[in-house]
Design a protein around this motif. Structure first.
Motif: not given
Length: 384
Positions: A307, A121, A322-323, A127-128, A152, A150, A305
């Motif tokens: 994580g 990432l 974010s993730p 990428q999320s 992840l 998606w 999204e």
């Protein structure tokens, strides 16, 4: 979102008896889920009464084990009820009863942020996803929306269910050490966090059961069903916008905090959810003067999204972690991890200085924060 995958022909109507039967099923599912969620939260909080051994690793491990022993059976029960609910709904809609899918494994619901995933990432290799949903139109959409790829979702590892509950102890220690909270305030925060995790765990079991059943059925997709009667203020803007469309059956339902929506399958031209949502959506679309509808037209809803728990709904004008941000604390590089801690701690330090100057008794906390910041700066500087 982008152009729809398909545009079904005009809506095919179900009989009044079918709609009444589906409404009864949805209401029963919602009520049973509410009861199970409340029971899970109460059961999770019970072992916390009088618990003070937050710095004792063995005591915390025992606490988490006691919580999981009561929450996980309720997750399984929620999954089993959802299995039966969707099986019965399919029978009402199609006249055929599909084989029950069987309850999902409740120990495989939360994603794990591995070191490898964190590095990917941060490097941009993975990428999320963040996709803005269409604003509501003059009438609910009957189009099946395309699904984002998606970032992840594939090749994921699952997190040990105990890890989410272990963060409650981490939070207590952080609150008392870094934030300078009193033990009483930190305890209250721990209770709130624990209740949220238990509630989310039940929701995750229900959501994964939705995906298992819908994927096994010959459905076109699904629509989320609003439940204004279960919310103090009616359906939120996130849910209204999200209920305005149909999603592919294999997609996980995007969640948000304390969401009370259920789902119903869509079979070709048969979309019972649009009928069951009709009164609530119509009230919104036809609100006096159009104020309510215009307010909702301005709501930016992102399908993003998370994580750990996958697809979520967030307000487009509000920040969410974010993730990619989370990945900084899981990276293989110690320097990256320490920089993430430092970036979070420095604003806290400035806030604590302000509170001390104002007269708050946080001198001990201020000294700890300053020492930790200096330690991190030395470590990062040595690694550069």
């Amino acid at each position: 979102m982008t152009a729809p995958v398909q545009t079904p022909p005009p809506q095919q109507q179900l009989s009044a008896a079918q709609i009444a039967a589906l409404l009864a099923l949805v209401q029963a599912q919602a009520e049973l889920r509410r009861q199970l969620t409340q029971a899970a939260v109460a059961a999770a909080l019970a072992p916390l009464a009088g618990f003070t051994a937050w710095w004792d690793a063995e005591a915390v491990t025992d606490l988490i084990g006691r919580i999981l022993r009561v929450v996980q059976p309720m997750q399984r029960q929620a999954a089993q009820l959802t299995d039966g609910y969707l099986t019965n709904a399919a029978l009402v809609i199609t006249g055929q009863r599909p084989r029950p899918a069987g309850a999902v494994d409740v120990t495989r619901l939360r994603r794990k942020m591995t070191e490898e995933l964190a590095d990917e990432l941060l490097a941009g290799v993975r990428q999320s996803v963040k996709v803005e949903l269409d604003r509501i139109g003059d009438e609910p959409s009957t189009e099946v929306q395309p699904s984002p790829a998606w970032g992840l979702e594939h090749d994921r590892e699952y997190q040990d269910p105990a890890e989410a509950y272990a963060r409650v102890a981490d939070g207590y220690r952080y609150a008392t050490t870094v934030l300078g909270d009193s033990p009483e305030k930190a305890q209250k925060k721990a209770e709130i966090r624990l209740a949220t995790i238990a509630e989310t765990d039940v929701t995750l079991a229900v959501r994964e059961q939705y995906r298992r059943n819908l994927s096994a059925q010959n459905a076109t997709g699904y629509r989320r069903i609003l439940h204004p009667e279960l919310s103090e203020t009616g359906p939120c803007g996130l849910c209204v916008v999200a209920a305005d469309r149909v999603y592919k059956k294999e997609d996980l339902l995007p969640l948000h905090n304390r969401c009370v929506c259920e789902v119903l399958p869509v079979y070709g031209r048969v979309d019972p959810g649009i009928t069951l949502n009709g009164d609530d959506l119509r009230r919104i679309y036809d609100a006096a003067g159009g104020n309510t509808r215009e307010d909702l037209r301005r709501v930016r809803v992102l399908m993003a999204e998370h994580g750990e728990i996958g697809p979520i709904l967030v307000h487009g004008d509000q920040h969410y972690r974010s993730p990619e941000e989370v990945a900084r604390t899981y990276a293989s590089s110690r320097q990256v991890r320490e920089q993430a801690i430092l970036d979070a701690l420095e604003p806290r330090y400035e806030e604590t200085k302000y509170r001390v100057a104002r007269g708050d008794n946080l001198s001990k906390t201020l000294r700890w924060q300053r020492a930790r910041i200096e330690e991190l700066r030395r470590s990062i500087g040595a690694a550069v």
